[in-house]
Scaffold this active site. Structure first.
Site, mmCIF file in Angstrom:
data_model
loop_
_atom_site.group_PDB
_atom_site.id
_atom_site.type_symbol
_atom_site.label_atom_id
_atom_site.label_comp_id
_atom_site.label_asym_id
_atom_site.label_seq_id
_atom_site.Cartn_x
_atom_site.Cartn_y
_atom_site.Cartn_z
ATOM 1 N N GLU A 174 0.825 -1.204 0.000
ATOM 2 C CA GLU A 174 0.000 0.000 0.000
ATOM 3 C C GLU A 174 0.861 1.258 0.000
ATOM 4 O OE1 GLU A 174 -3.864 -1.743 2.415
ATOM 5 O OE2 GLU A 174 -2.143 -0.960 3.518
ATOM 6 N N GLY B 189 -12.310 -8.179 8.137
ATOM 7 C CA GLY B 189 -13.263 -9.266 7.954
ATOM 8 C C GLY B 189 -14.681 -8.738 8.060
ATOM 9 N N MET C 246 -7.600 -5.169 13.298
ATOM 10 C CA MET C 246 -6.693 -5.179 14.442
ATOM 11 C C MET C 246 -5.949 -3.867 14.694
ATOM 12 S SD MET C 246 -5.154 -9.061 13.984
ATOM 13 C CE MET C 246 -4.332 -9.074 15.584
ATOM 14 N N GLU C 247 -6.300 -2.784 14.000
ATOM 15 C CA GLU C 247 -5.548 -1.538 14.175
ATOM 16 C C GLU C 247 -6.399 -0.267 14.289
ATOM 17 O OE1 GLU C 247 -3.299 -4.695 12.544
ATOM 18 O OE2 GLU C 247 -4.712 -3.552 11.318
ATOM 19 N N ASP D 239 -12.967 -11.479 3.306
ATOM 20 C CA ASP D 239 -13.732 -12.721 3.347
ATOM 21 C C ASP D 239 -15.205 -12.406 3.141
ATOM 22 O OD1 ASP D 239 -14.437 -11.477 5.699
ATOM 23 O OD2 ASP D 239 -13.975 -13.175 6.995
#
Length: 232
Positions: free
Chosen positions: A12, A78, A173-174, A197
């Protein structure tokens, strides 16, 4: 105007760097910050690493050392809702840390002690501008709560629990910790996640990661080029 972009993947930042001029780099706490310009906007980009602590370290240095005016966090997430499938995009109107839990003390689940908030709002103008950039590219997106925790959420039971508890549309997670740092520093922020997903869909991760990274950066470049609209 200086815009900070925190990515989850090196690809990225590499893709963003290709659109930047007058490039220089600095390192703080093991994180490399790439500085440059896109048009008349100054940009600082970095890969934060996985998890809430690495993300917070990156965001704090970006704010205190580079004095960014806005922070955008991009990456992979997700899905927690039927509206989002593979390569769709979740845009946060607020973030929550689903693994914060001091309920034995009488607190609501997710409460961030010290600031006494469960949900932290993203910047409304940034959220709208990201939505406009996504819509113009024909990318399907959904706006809602994005939930963050130091847990790779992989089971239907975990997804259902987080969705029902926080009405969240995606998990990762961030973003929540980056939002936390921005909130206490009074810096406007936005969170964007490409969905990795979905129901009945699968894709080779390497292929997905490359496509998701390119999609996110194209949106971010459009956002940066139109960033004057944030001050209108």
């Amino acid at each position: 105007m200086r815009i900070g972009v925190i990515g989850a993947m090196q690809i990225e930042v590499d893709n963003l760097k290709a659109s930047m001029s007058d490039i220089s780099t600095k390192e703080y706490s093991g994180v490399t910050y790439v500085c440059g310009t896109i048009g008349d906007k100054e940009v600082v980009a970095a890969v934060c690493g996985i998890g809430k602590v690495f993300a917070a370290i990156c965001a704090e240095a970006m704010i205190l050392e580079f004095h960014v005016d806005y922070v955008i966090n991009i990456g992979v997430g997700g899905t927690l809702c039927k509206e989002l499938g593979v390569m769709d995009v979740a845009v946060a109107d607020k973030v929550v840390q689903h693994d914060m839990n001091t309920t034995p003390l009488g607190d609501p689940v997710g409460l961030l002690s010290g600031i006494n908030e469960v949900y932290l709002p993203t910047d409304e103008k940034m959220c709208r501008l990201l939505g406009s950039c996504l819509a113009e590219k024909g990318i399907h997106y959904h706006v809602g709560t994005i939930a963050t925790g130091d847990l790779f959420v992989s089971t239907p039971e975990q997804k259902t629990k987080i969705h029902e508890r926080f009405d969240a549309i995606a998990c990762e997670m961030e973003g929540g910790s980056i939002g936390h740092v921005c909130y206490v520093n009074k810096v406007p922020f936005a969170i964007l996640r490409s969905i990795s997903d979905g129901e009945g869909a699968s894709m080779d991760y390497a292929t997905f990661a490359e496509k998701a990274a390119l999609q996110s950066i194209l949106v971010v470049i459009d956002f940066i080029q139109r960033a004057d609209e944030l001050q209108a």
